[in-house]
Design a protein around this motif. Sequence first.
Motif, PDB file in Angstrom:
ATOM      1  N   HIS A   1       0.850  -1.195   0.000  1.00 23.47           N
ATOM      2  CA  HIS A   1       0.000   0.000   0.000  1.00 23.47           C
ATOM      3  C   HIS A   1       0.886   1.245   0.000  1.00 23.47           C
ATOM      4  N   GLY A   2       0.499   2.255  -0.764  1.00 23.88           N
ATOM      5  CA  GLY A   2       1.324   3.449  -0.885  1.00 23.88           C
ATOM      6  C   GLY A   2       1.599   4.169   0.405  1.00 23.88           C
ATOM      7  N   GLU A   3       0.764   3.967   1.422  1.00 30.07           N
ATOM      8  CA  GLU A   3       0.922   4.719   2.666  1.00 30.07           C
ATOM      9  C   GLU A   3       1.446   3.879   3.831  1.00 30.07           C
ATOM     10  N   VAL A   4       1.731   2.602   3.605  1.00 30.18           N
ATOM     11  CA  VAL A   4       2.225   1.784   4.710  1.00 30.18           C
ATOM     12  C   VAL A   4       3.687   2.127   4.990  1.00 30.18           C
ATOM     13  N   VAL A   5       4.035   2.210   6.245  1.00 32.46           N
ATOM     14  CA  VAL A   5       5.406   2.517   6.666  1.00 32.46           C
ATOM     15  C   VAL A   5       6.241   1.242   6.567  1.00 32.46           C
ATOM     16  N   HIS A   6       7.380   1.349   5.893  1.00 29.12           N
ATOM     17  CA  HIS A   6       8.227   0.167   5.745  1.00 29.12           C
ATOM     18  C   HIS A   6       9.683   0.575   5.550  1.00 29.12           C
ATOM     19  N   ARG A   7      10.553  -0.392   5.600  1.00 23.87           N
ATOM     20  CA  ARG A   7      11.990  -0.167   5.440  1.00 23.87           C
ATOM     21  C   ARG A   7      12.653  -1.496   5.114  1.00 23.87           C
ATOM     22  N   SER A   8      13.955  -1.436   4.824  1.00 21.02           N
ATOM     23  CA  SER A   8      14.759  -2.659   4.722  1.00 21.02           C
ATOM     24  C   SER A   8      16.158  -2.357   5.221  1.00 21.02           C
ATOM     25  N   GLU A   9      16.771  -3.349   5.844  1.00 23.51           N
ATOM     26  CA  GLU A   9      18.108  -3.187   6.397  1.00 23.51           C
ATOM     27  C   GLU A   9      19.160  -3.288   5.290  1.00 23.51           C
ATOM     28  N   ALA A  10      20.351  -2.812   5.593  1.00 24.20           N
ATOM     29  CA  ALA A  10      21.474  -2.989   4.677  1.00 24.20           C
ATOM     30  C   ALA A  10      21.784  -4.475   4.522  1.00 24.20           C
ATOM     31  N   ASN A  11      22.328  -4.820   3.375  1.00 23.77           N
ATOM     32  CA  ASN A  11      22.735  -6.203   3.120  1.00 23.77           C
ATOM     33  C   ASN A  11      24.219  -6.344   3.429  1.00 23.77           C
ATOM     34  N   ARG A  12      24.518  -7.005   4.507  1.00 23.66           N
ATOM     35  CA  ARG A  12      25.914  -7.258   4.874  1.00 23.66           C
ATOM     36  C   ARG A  12      26.246  -8.748   4.728  1.00 23.66           C
ATOM     37  N   SER A  13      25.370  -9.457   4.035  1.00 22.66           N
ATOM     38  CA  SER A  13      25.594 -10.882   3.797  1.00 22.66           C
ATOM     39  C   SER A  13      26.328 -11.078   2.477  1.00 22.66           C
ATOM     40  N   LYS A  14      26.594 -12.315   2.141  1.00 19.68           N
ATOM     41  CA  LYS A  14      27.270 -12.639   0.891  1.00 19.68           C
ATOM     42  C   LYS A  14      26.285 -12.948  -0.231  1.00 19.68           C
ATOM     43  N   GLU A  15      24.988 -12.818   0.060  1.00 17.69           N
ATOM     44  CA  GLU A  15      23.947 -13.133  -0.920  1.00 17.69           C
ATOM     45  C   GLU A  15      23.222 -11.869  -1.364  1.00 17.69           C
ATOM     46  N   SER A  16      23.031 -11.708  -2.671  1.00 17.95           N
ATOM     47  CA  SER A  16      22.270 -10.570  -3.161  1.00 17.95           C
ATOM     48  C   SER A  16      20.777 -10.781  -2.902  1.00 17.95           C
ATOM     49  N   ARG A  17      20.004  -9.721  -3.097  1.00 22.01           N
ATOM     50  CA  ARG A  17      18.554  -9.762  -2.925  1.00 22.01           C
ATOM     51  C   ARG A  17      17.911  -9.000  -4.088  1.00 22.01           C
ATOM     52  N   ASN A  18      17.966  -9.584  -5.275  1.00 17.30           N
ATOM     53  CA  ASN A  18      17.432  -8.942  -6.471  1.00 17.30           C
ATOM     54  C   ASN A  18      15.904  -8.983  -6.463  1.00 17.30           C
ATOM     55  N   ILE A  19      15.298  -7.842  -6.815  1.00  9.64           N
ATOM     56  CA  ILE A  19      13.842  -7.784  -6.946  1.00  9.64           C
ATOM     57  C   ILE A  19      13.475  -6.900  -8.132  1.00  9.64           C
ATOM     58  N   TYR A  20      12.276  -7.102  -8.662  1.00  8.82           N
ATOM     59  CA  TYR A  20      11.695  -6.193  -9.641  1.00  8.82           C
ATOM     60  C   TYR A  20      10.430  -5.622  -9.033  1.00  8.82           C
ATOM     61  N   THR A  21      10.228  -4.322  -9.179  1.00  7.53           N
ATOM     62  CA  THR A  21       9.048  -3.695  -8.588  1.00  7.53           C
ATOM     63  C   THR A  21       8.518  -2.608  -9.509  1.00  7.53           C
ATOM     64  N   PHE A  22       7.219  -2.417  -9.463  1.00  8.38           N
ATOM     65  CA  PHE A  22       6.615  -1.296 -10.183  1.00  8.38           C
ATOM     66  C   PHE A  22       5.413  -0.783  -9.391  1.00  8.38           C
ATOM     67  N   HIS A  23       5.030   0.452  -9.683  1.00  9.71           N
ATOM     68  CA  HIS A  23       3.925   1.083  -8.961  1.00  9.71           C
ATOM     69  C   HIS A  23       2.767   1.367  -9.904  1.00  9.71           C
ATOM     70  N   VAL A  24       1.565   1.113  -9.404  1.00  5.27           N
ATOM     71  CA  VAL A  24       0.355   1.457 -10.143  1.00  5.27           C
ATOM     72  C   VAL A  24      -0.388   2.551  -9.397  1.00  5.27           C
ATOM     73  N   ILE A  25      -0.939   3.482 -10.163  1.00  6.23           N
ATOM     74  CA  ILE A  25      -1.734   4.575  -9.612  1.00  6.23           C
ATOM     75  C   ILE A  25      -3.122   4.531 -10.238  1.00  6.23           C
ATOM     76  N   GLU A  26      -4.125   4.897  -9.464  1.00  5.24           N
ATOM     77  CA  GLU A  26      -5.481   4.979 -10.003  1.00  5.24           C
ATOM     78  C   GLU A  26      -5.612   6.274 -10.808  1.00  5.24           C
ATOM     79  N   THR A  27      -6.159   6.170 -12.012  1.00  9.77           N
ATOM     80  CA  THR A  27      -6.371   7.370 -12.830  1.00  9.77           C
ATOM     81  C   THR A  27      -7.849   7.723 -12.962  1.00  9.77           C
TER      82      THR A  27
END
Length: 290
Positions: free
Chosen positions: A240-266
């Motif tokens: 949800h566009g208004e939910v509070v969230h975060r992510s920590e730094a990656n200090r591991s040896k594994e990447s965390r690849n993601i694909y993301t996109f946003h939709v807006i109501e028109t």
Amino acid sequence: MTEEGFLTRDQVEKYKREGYLVVPNLFSDAECDRLKRKCREIVDDMRLEDHPKTIFTTKDDQDHAKDEYFMTSADKIRFFFEESAFDENQKLRVDKHLALNKVGHALHLLDPEFKAFTFQDKFKNIAKSLSFKKPAVCQSMYIFKQPNIGGEVNTHQDSTFLHTEPMNIAGLWIALEDATLENGCLHFVPGSHTEGVAKRFIRNPNGDSPSMIFVGSMPEVSSEKFVAAPVKRGSLVVIHGEVVHRSEANRSKESRNIYTFHVIETDGSAYSKENWLQPTAEMPHFPLLY
């Protein structure tokens, strides 16, 4: 999910209640690998000398706030680096594939592989499940969360950066690799989407430098309120566009690849002209999902 690919009533209610929803095992390993392989090809073709060394961060002192390269990326594929990717001489510490924070913001428009993935029926049915009538895709990003140097994304709301009136925005976040506690999975404050948008990132109305400014401030949020959302590759997280969230730094040896996109109501909702991301002469309207 239903057999037709729509969210169930319980899933919709959970999203409305908590402000986010994890949909596990939505995509196969092969589908994830195709996007990873395609992004690697895009980075292979990127010549460092053709792009400024633009660093991406969600902190208030972000350099790209006054960066034309960032502001004009709505209809382009551009490259943004991790803060610690360069040494004191502005030379890459690692191979370019391991130095990027993200690629954005028009993968969904300009690359056939990402376009086909973005505009597939699964996402259309999910948007319909959430009562979007005429959703448009306003931006897309491939985020790497590199091993060892993948930066923290601090506490924020997506609607700080993408604002509509009335508010109706959702992020669709696809894990192309496992997102774990160690490599920087998402953390949410459940129910925080009902409390409004505390902070905006807008174009400077005075036309001064910096060209982008923050207005308002994010209240301090106790770490105890955050709930981790580790997911397996192939999972979708609806945000949800208004939910509070975060992510920590990656200090591991594994990447965390993601694909993301946003939709807006028109339909009955106006995209703010103050937002940093704006349509261009070449792309006067954001493309509709359906």
